[in-house]
Design a protein around this motif. Sequence first.
Motif, mmCIF file in Angstrom:
data_model
loop_
_atom_site.group_PDB
_atom_site.id
_atom_site.type_symbol
_atom_site.label_atom_id
_atom_site.label_comp_id
_atom_site.label_asym_id
_atom_site.label_seq_id
_atom_site.Cartn_x
_atom_site.Cartn_y
_atom_site.Cartn_z
ATOM 1 N N ALA A 131 1.190 -1.260 -0.102
ATOM 2 C CA ALA A 131 0.150 0.042 0.097
ATOM 3 C C ALA A 131 1.146 1.052 -0.073
ATOM 4 N N LEU A 132 0.429 2.044 -0.824
ATOM 5 C CA LEU A 132 1.246 3.439 -0.642
ATOM 6 C C LEU A 132 0.004 4.739 -0.147
ATOM 7 N N SER A 133 0.944 5.458 0.534
ATOM 8 C CA SER A 133 0.469 6.532 1.482
ATOM 9 C C SER A 133 0.650 7.288 1.690
ATOM 10 N N VAL A 134 0.469 8.022 2.442
ATOM 11 C CA VAL A 134 0.991 9.582 3.363
ATOM 12 C C VAL A 134 1.844 9.484 4.807
ATOM 13 N N ASN A 135 1.372 8.573 5.170
ATOM 14 C CA ASN A 135 2.266 8.023 6.331
ATOM 15 C C ASN A 135 2.852 6.272 6.482
ATOM 16 N N LYS A 136 3.416 5.408 7.646
ATOM 17 C CA LYS A 136 3.950 4.703 8.236
ATOM 18 C C LYS A 136 2.428 3.853 8.390
ATOM 19 N N THR A 137 1.743 4.420 9.599
ATOM 20 C CA THR A 137 0.335 3.868 10.053
ATOM 21 C C THR A 137 -0.211 2.965 9.063
ATOM 22 N N VAL A 138 -0.849 5.017 8.502
ATOM 23 C CA VAL A 138 -1.198 4.132 7.181
ATOM 24 C C VAL A 138 -1.227 2.887 6.315
ATOM 25 N N ALA A 139 -0.420 3.597 5.351
ATOM 26 C CA ALA A 139 0.100 2.348 4.800
ATOM 27 C C ALA A 139 0.035 0.926 5.291
ATOM 28 N N LYS A 140 0.053 0.678 6.359
ATOM 29 C CA LYS A 140 0.107 -0.566 7.483
ATOM 30 C C LYS A 140 -0.566 -0.874 7.004
ATOM 31 N N ILE A 141 -1.864 -0.131 7.536
ATOM 32 C CA ILE A 141 -3.588 -0.298 7.365
ATOM 33 C C ILE A 141 -4.187 -1.348 6.404
ATOM 34 N N ALA A 142 -3.445 -0.398 5.447
ATOM 35 C CA ALA A 142 -4.215 -0.409 4.148
ATOM 36 C C ALA A 142 -3.682 -1.400 3.682
ATOM 37 N N THR A 143 -1.793 -2.152 3.425
ATOM 38 C CA THR A 143 -1.528 -2.936 3.081
ATOM 39 C C THR A 143 -2.245 -4.325 3.645
ATOM 40 N N GLY A 144 -3.085 -4.549 4.537
ATOM 41 C CA GLY A 144 -3.657 -5.749 5.337
ATOM 42 C C GLY A 144 -4.873 -5.683 4.713
ATOM 43 N N GLU A 145 -6.053 -3.831 4.641
ATOM 44 C CA GLU A 145 -6.613 -4.830 3.515
ATOM 45 C C GLU A 145 -6.758 -4.690 1.986
ATOM 46 N N ALA A 146 -5.872 -5.014 1.653
ATOM 47 C CA ALA A 146 -5.783 -4.940 0.412
ATOM 48 C C ALA A 146 -5.520 -6.964 0.685
ATOM 49 N N LYS A 147 -5.195 -7.476 1.454
ATOM 50 C CA LYS A 147 -4.614 -8.683 1.698
ATOM 51 C C LYS A 147 -5.664 -9.614 1.203
ATOM 52 N N PRO A 148 -5.038 -10.702 0.162
ATOM 53 C CA PRO A 148 -3.493 -11.602 -0.136
ATOM 54 C C PRO A 148 -3.652 -10.607 -1.494
ATOM 55 N N THR A 149 -2.868 -10.628 -1.900
ATOM 56 C CA THR A 149 -2.138 -10.172 -3.246
ATOM 57 C C THR A 149 -2.491 -9.688 -3.537
ATOM 58 N N GLY A 150 -2.950 -8.164 -3.245
ATOM 59 C CA GLY A 150 -3.155 -6.645 -3.364
ATOM 60 C C GLY A 150 -2.262 -5.749 -2.931
ATOM 61 N N LYS A 151 -2.948 -4.711 -4.194
ATOM 62 C CA LYS A 151 -2.457 -3.210 -3.766
ATOM 63 C C LYS A 151 -2.964 -2.239 -3.289
ATOM 64 N N LYS A 152 -2.789 -1.391 -2.975
ATOM 65 C CA LYS A 152 -3.959 -0.144 -2.685
ATOM 66 C C LYS A 152 -3.472 1.149 -2.290
ATOM 67 N N GLU A 153 -4.152 2.528 -2.542
ATOM 68 C CA GLU A 153 -3.416 3.362 -2.861
ATOM 69 C C GLU A 153 -4.004 4.225 -1.478
ATOM 70 N N VAL A 154 -4.078 4.775 -0.664
ATOM 71 C CA VAL A 154 -4.612 6.401 -0.225
ATOM 72 C C VAL A 154 -3.910 7.530 0.060
ATOM 73 N N LYS A 155 -4.211 8.212 -0.753
ATOM 74 C CA LYS A 155 -4.052 9.839 -0.880
ATOM 75 C C LYS A 155 -3.861 10.829 0.282
ATOM 76 N N SER A 156 -3.634 12.053 0.664
ATOM 77 C CA SER A 156 -4.129 12.872 1.838
ATOM 78 C C SER A 156 -5.138 12.677 2.185
ATOM 79 N N GLU A 157 -6.084 13.083 1.188
ATOM 80 C CA GLU A 157 -7.387 13.364 0.829
ATOM 81 C C GLU A 157 -8.726 12.375 1.279
ATOM 82 N N MET A 158 -7.350 11.427 1.420
ATOM 83 C CA MET A 158 -9.398 9.940 1.136
ATOM 84 C C MET A 158 -8.429 9.693 2.878
ATOM 85 N N VAL A 159 -7.846 9.664 3.854
ATOM 86 C CA VAL A 159 -6.677 9.287 5.189
ATOM 87 C C VAL A 159 -8.226 9.191 5.758
#
Length: 386
Positions: free
Chosen positions: A139-167
């Motif tokens: 997952a790609l985002s604006v900081n480590k916390t949001v990126a880690k949470i987003a990876t968990g939501e993307a699994k398995p073998t997923g990918k996700k982007e959370v831009k600043s306005e969508m945090v």
Amino acid sequence: MERHIVHMDLDSFFVSCERLNNSKLEGIPVIIGGGDRGVVASCSYEARYYGVRSAMPVKMALRLCPEAKVIKGDMEMYSKLSHTVTEIIDEKAPVVEKASIDEHYLDISGLDRFFGAYKWTEELGEYITKHTGLPISFALSVNKTVAKIATGEAKPTGKKEVKSEMVRPFLNPLSIKKIPMLGDATFQLLSRIGVRQIYTLADMPVEVLQQMIGKNGVALWKKANGIDTSPVEPYTERKSISTERTFAADTIDILKLKGIINGMVEKLCFQLRSEQWLTSTVVVKIRYANFDTETKQCRVSYTSADHTLSKCVMELFDKLYNRRMRIRLVGIRFTDLVHGNLQINLFEDTQEMVDLYQAMDRIKNRFGYEKVMRAAGFKALERENL
């Protein structure tokens, strides 16, 4: 400049490693763990469907999923494959932090001026899978916390982007369990007052949270609001940890020596677990009164358990100490370290043993290392104080 932080997580890493060696494991429930009395170190998504989870007793896991294939696990293989993935990421990303054996944070801020940050990350993930055969989510985002949470939501073998306005819109409906480092005790405490989703936690007065759970309340409130300024810290692999003891007076008191050695092992093991390391090589050193120095070493299965490492150290000491001469110094070194933790890597130990270590470590962290020790360590301290 807006930060671009990536969290990459190898999916069911231990299971994926085993499947590289045995294609018959594809598509079936797999449990990595040790014996009927051991605990689950990892499990496949097929096993998770039946309710199997990490740290669950293997016996319970097999009641939930009787057809699961149980494999003891090979930490050496997992470590090598993890190192390969780290080398690939290091070669391509400007700043990399290895968070665990299967997780990495990347700071790619500024790359968006030359490449699309998301497209670059997507290509890196594909490259890793192509060259290692290991599935990965990111997952790609604006900081480590949001990126880690987003990876968990993307699994398995997923990918996700959370831009600043969508945090906030992304975080708000999620369970507070999704927040990194929020433990069961804090979850139960907050649940009792009706705080179960992130938006409720984020809207609480920060002062109230601080009163309820202490200094961690502020950090928790920030994470719920998607605020995290912690940097991605460049990764450096630690090679070993060690300790030595030089005696004020040379000694031949074997009981005293063995008690002190036990205490040294216990302290090093506590450090291993606190820093989430496992060791596979044990080295013992003694120096005689005439300054002759001798060492011996042995290999063990990756572990951070006192009882396993203490037994090995004592066997080495007995082999080393073959002169009737006073000893000036004893030393212990644990090397060939890999990231991992006691809870998921004691393939041979029981749930009771895991619980015991976790309870002892909690007491040590809260009240100090010497508040709970093995009897041999206490006896050594008493003998020194006589």
